[in-house]
Design an enzyme around this catalytic site. Structure first.
Site: not given
Ligand code: MRU
Length: 358
Positions: A56-57, A206, A247, A257
């Site tokens: 992810r990210g 996260q 993002d 984000n």
């Protein structure tokens, strides 16, 4: 001795590895309790790994999708360009629908498709070789981009600084080094006295699971707080700057984000604390005039009602689980990219950075 030498892991982990047709991903769902690497050779499984958050990210999703596109291409049995492209476009479509908000996903797939389109005279076998190199190039470039971002971002920070960050925009969210955490790494490497507050980042945690893990691993002073403690810490004078990743950034500088970022930005404004966003140019989407047009992923309510297997809320309770929010450009003090720092008039500066990358 530079601070980099003092911290042996100062560049952070590289969560995506590739060699000889096998993509290895560090399973981020298992951190910090277990460092488990999963191996992939089928693009459908890569798509599922993105969807289920093994990786992810935003930049990491883009890199993984690029490798997925290559792995899909490798298995295409076509002896002419038209048939190859027909199958390749379908593979890219499957990968493109895995997560909607991070534009880096489509950016990386567009780059893979552009390479294939620019080499229409090549045989399918040669195209496969080219696509493998392109995916590796995207991964390698990302680390360099993050280090440049770190260099630019570091100029904004004083010699002694307490930084709050939200979610994980670190090595784990990229090819390595990180965006927001890359700026922090650069400041540490420059000898600055840096300490970090990591928001836990409900509901997927996260911050607690990933940011805390990777900064602790690097020996960077880090304090974990619950999301609802950020305002109190700011009011106490405990936060000098906020740095987060993104993002997707719209043409006007509005930032998508991790959910909760907007709340932190409002709090930072109230307390006169600079709010910085660090993101590569591949995160900027000039096609969208403002943040209201950015698609926001809605995830399963079970992420809120449960913690692993443990149920926290009554059975049947309604939930709402948007994974991202939009921080309006007016709350963003600066956007840090690999080409430099944009401040004030984002429309012109972001467009300039995108032109520089072409
Ligand atoms: O849902 P995630 O974990 O993929 O969300 C990640 C974030 O919101 C990050 O802050 C963003 O992708 C930037 S990563 C360099």
């Amino acid at each position: 001795m530079s601070n980099c030498a003092a911290f042996p892991n100062a560049g952070g982990i590289r969560p995506i590895r590739y060699a000889d047709g096998i993509l290895s991903l560090l399973d981020q769902r298992r951190l910090p309790n277990e460092e488990l690497w999963l191996e992939y050779s089928d693009y459908r499984e890569v798509a599922e790994a993105i969807r289920s958050m093994v990786v992810r990210g935003a930049p990491a999703i883009g890199i993984t999708a690029a490798y997925g596109a290559f792995l899909g291409a490798r298995a295409i049995e076509a002896d002419n360009y038209a048939d190859f492209m027909n199958a390749f476009n379908k593979i890219c479509e499957v990968l493109a629908t895995t997560r909607p908000t991070a534009i880096n996903l489509c950016w990386a797939l567009d780059r893979m498709k552009s390479l294939a389109q620019a080499n229409a005279e090549q045989s399918p076998n040669n195209l496969k070789i080219g696509l493998e190199y392109e995916a590796m190039a995207i991964a390698e470039e990302d680390v360099r981009i993050n280090m440049n971002m770190g260099r630019h971002g570091n100029t904004l920070l004083p010699n002694k600084v307490k930084i709050l960050t939200h979610c994980n925009a670190g090595a784990l969210a990229t090819g390595g080094y990180g965006t927001a955490l890359g700026v922090i790494r650069a400041a540490v490497a420059a000898g600055k006295q840096v300490s970090v507050y990591a928001d836990e980042t409900r509901p997927f945690l996260q911050g607690a699971r990933l940011t805390a893990w990777e900064l602790q691993r690097d020996g960077i002073e880090t304090t974990l707080i619950c999301d609802n403690m950020a305002g109190y810490m700011m009011a106490k004078g405990e936060v000098d700057a906020v740095i987060v990743g993104a993002d997707r950034i719209a043409a006007n500088g509005d930032v998508a984000n991790k959910i909760g970022t907007y709340t932190v930005a409002v709090l930072a404004k109230e307390h006169n604390i600079p709010f910085y966003v660090a993101a590569p140019v591949s995160t900027i989407d000039l096609k969208l005039s403002d943040g209201s047009k950015i698609p926001i992923e809605e995830r399963d309510g079970r992420e809120i009602t449960h913690l692993g297997d443990q149920q926290l809320a009554p059975t049947g309770i309604a939930t709402c689980n948007p994974a991202f929010d939009i921080t309006p450009a007016r709350l963003v003090s600066a956007i840090i990219t690999e080409h430099g720092v944009a401040k004030g008039n984002y429309l012109e500066q972001l467009a300039g950075f995108v032109r520089q990358s072409r």
